[in-house]
Design a protein around this motif. Structure first.
Motif, short mmCIF file in Angstrom:
data_model
loop_
_atom_site.label_atom_id
_atom_site.label_comp_id
_atom_site.label_asym_id
_atom_site.label_seq_id
_atom_site.Cartn_x
_atom_site.Cartn_y
_atom_site.Cartn_z
N ARG A 100 0.76 -0.71 0.15
CA ARG A 100 -0.17 -0.09 0.11
C ARG A 100 0.62 1.66 -0.02
NH1 ARG A 100 -4.99 -1.17 0.74
NH2 ARG A 100 -6.32 0.54 1.24
N GLY A 140 -9.07 2.01 -2.12
CA GLY A 140 -8.24 2.07 -0.88
C GLY A 140 -9.89 2.03 -0.25
N SER A 157 -5.05 5.48 1.63
CA SER A 157 -4.53 4.90 1.39
C SER A 157 -5.09 3.63 0.64
CB SER A 157 -4.51 3.80 2.67
OG SER A 157 -3.74 2.70 2.46
N PRO A 159 -3.86 1.03 -2.49
CA PRO A 159 -2.95 -0.44 -2.94
C PRO A 159 -2.65 -0.20 -3.86
CG PRO A 159 -5.46 -0.79 -4.09
CD PRO A 159 -5.30 0.18 -3.44
#
Length: 176
Positions: A100, A140, A157, A159
């Motif tokens: 991530r 995310g 966040s 991936p």
């Protein structure tokens, strides 16, 4: 802009003799900036340069890098536009792990922003809606949290693309 150019690595990333894995190098970097409009492109360029230095160059990572740079622009822009009165500095943190990438922007303003509905008659106010949309489309997550000193951190966040992603070249899945 003050940049902490050293990573806060996990032990495996700095261990002597370690072979570099197929993905980007992990670490955490912080970019501090004055709450001013000029800090938006400076922070975006600093994050872009760090992403590329960590191994996210090339077609495999292009969409991810583009998404992250748009997210950084929106989050830093919001911070310098809405929080500058109470927060003379904003901090952008970039964290790369094995699977991530997380972008966070911290400011000292206690107001918790909300994504506005898309209203074409009203200019502006869609930055967080855009961040949320990009993040969810990429698989995310994003959120806003309070900091210990009463401010807030807004983060997204996303991936990392798998080995079979576009332009993966020799790392592509042979079954594709």
């Amino acid at each position: 802009m003050e940049q902490t150019d050293k990573a806060v690595p996990d032990a495996a990333s700095w261990w002597p003799g370690r072979e570099r894995g197929p993905g980007p190098d992990p670490g955490v970097w912080r970019f501090s900036a004055v709450s001013h409009e000029a800090s938006v492109p400076r922070t975006r360029h600093a994050v872009r340069d760090r992403l590329l230095a960590q191994g996210m160059a090339g077609e495999r990572y292009q969409e991810l890098v583009d998404d992250l740079l748009l997210i950084v622009s929106e989050l830093v822009s919001n911070a310098v536009t809405h929080a500058a009165v109470l927060s003379p500095e904003v901090v952008c943190e970039l964290a790369v792990t094995a699977d991530r990438v997380r972008i966070s922007v911290v400011d000292g303003h206690p107001y918790r922003p909300k994504a506005q509905e898309n209203d074409p008659a009203r200019p502006g106010g869609r930055g967080l809606l855009l961040v949320k949309s990009i993040t969810l489309q990429a698989g995310g997550e994003c959120d806003v949290e309070r900091t210990a000193d009463g401010g807030k951190v807004i983060w997204a966040s996303l991936p990392l693309p798998g080995p079979g992603a576009a332009g993966a070249g020799p790392e592509a899945d042979p079954d594709d």
